[in-house]
Design a protein around this motif. Structure first.
Motif, PDB file in Angstrom:
ATOM      1  N   PHE A  24      20.700   8.910  37.538  1.00 25.30           N
ATOM      2  CA  PHE A  24      19.811   9.554  36.572  1.00 25.30           C
ATOM      3  C   PHE A  24      20.532  10.648  35.810  1.00 25.30           C
ATOM      4  CE2 PHE A  24      16.197   7.622  38.844  1.00 25.30           C
ATOM      5  CZ  PHE A  24      15.482   7.193  37.744  1.00 25.30           C
ATOM      6  N   LYS A  25      21.430  11.393  36.510  1.00 19.96           N
ATOM      7  CA  LYS A  25      22.193  12.430  35.822  1.00 19.96           C
ATOM      8  C   LYS A  25      23.054  11.810  34.728  1.00 19.96           C
ATOM      9  CE  LYS A  25      23.049  16.475  38.719  1.00 19.96           C
ATOM     10  NZ  LYS A  25      24.097  17.172  39.480  1.00 19.96           N
ATOM     11  N   ALA A  26      23.713  10.687  35.056  1.00 25.65           N
ATOM     12  CA  ALA A  26      24.591  10.029  34.083  1.00 25.65           C
ATOM     13  C   ALA A  26      23.774   9.511  32.905  1.00 25.65           C
ATOM     14  CB  ALA A  26      25.348   8.887  34.761  1.00 25.65           C
ATOM     15  N   ILE A  27      22.595   8.951  33.186  1.00 21.96           N
ATOM     16  CA  ILE A  27      21.744   8.438  32.111  1.00 21.96           C
ATOM     17  C   ILE A  27      21.315   9.575  31.189  1.00 21.96           C
ATOM     18  CG2 ILE A  27      19.468   7.446  31.635  1.00 21.96           C
ATOM     19  CD1 ILE A  27      19.891   5.686  34.137  1.00 21.96           C
ATOM     20  N   GLU A  33      24.254  12.878  24.742  1.00 19.59           N
ATOM     21  CA  GLU A  33      25.389  12.643  23.844  1.00 19.59           C
ATOM     22  C   GLU A  33      24.980  11.754  22.675  1.00 19.59           C
ATOM     23  OE1 GLU A  33      28.418  11.044  26.337  1.00 19.59           O
ATOM     24  OE2 GLU A  33      28.906  12.986  27.219  1.00 19.59           O
ATOM     25  N   ARG A  34      24.144  10.747  22.978  1.00 21.69           N
ATOM     26  CA  ARG A  34      23.697   9.836  21.915  1.00 21.69           C
ATOM     27  C   ARG A  34      22.833  10.578  20.894  1.00 21.69           C
ATOM     28  NH1 ARG A  34      19.404   7.131  20.937  1.00 21.69           N
ATOM     29  NH2 ARG A  34      18.397   7.818  22.845  1.00 21.69           N
ATOM     30  N   LYS A  35      21.928  11.457  21.406  1.00 17.24           N
ATOM     31  CA  LYS A  35      21.071  12.209  20.492  1.00 17.24           C
ATOM     32  C   LYS A  35      21.894  13.187  19.666  1.00 17.24           C
ATOM     33  CE  LYS A  35      16.707  11.928  22.972  1.00 17.24           C
ATOM     34  NZ  LYS A  35      15.800  12.596  23.909  1.00 17.24           N
ATOM     35  N   ALA A  36      22.910  13.817  20.296  1.00 16.34           N
ATOM     36  CA  ALA A  36      23.766  14.747  19.552  1.00 16.34           C
ATOM     37  C   ALA A  36      24.526  14.006  18.467  1.00 16.34           C
ATOM     38  CB  ALA A  36      24.727  15.435  20.507  1.00 16.34           C
TER      39      ALA A  36
END
Ligand SMILES: [Zn+2]
Length: 85
Positions: A24-27, A33-36
């Motif tokens: 869950f942490k990795a997700i 990162e994707r949103k940034a």
């Protein structure tokens, strides 16, 4: 009904819990990162599309120059040798 679980079973359960936790942490990190990246990509002017229509290559008919036989856009003069078409 319930007996004291063996050490190996406890270790397996702890391992599964850790795998789920780090998963869950990795997700969450990937999502941040994707949103940034999406936010950085949307800093363009919103009314301007990614590729400006004027920058898009246009289809142009080519005509063969009688002088140098080069195929050039149908213009008044040949771009290769300067002869009138
Ligand atoms: Zn020419």
């Amino acid at each position: 009904m319930f007996s004291i679980p063996s050490v190996s079973k406890i270790l397996v359960v702890v391992g599964i819990v850790l795998i789920v936790l780090y998963g869950f942490k990795a997700i969450g990190r990937i999502d941040r990162e994707r949103k940034a990246a999406a936010k950085a990509g949307s800093k363009r002017k919103p009314d301007q599309p990614a590729t400006h229509p004027k920058e898009r290559p246009t289809v142009e008919d080519l005509t063969e120059c009688d002088n140098c036989h080069a195929f050039v856009p149908a213009a008044k003069t040949c771009g290769q040798c300067g002869a009138r078409l």
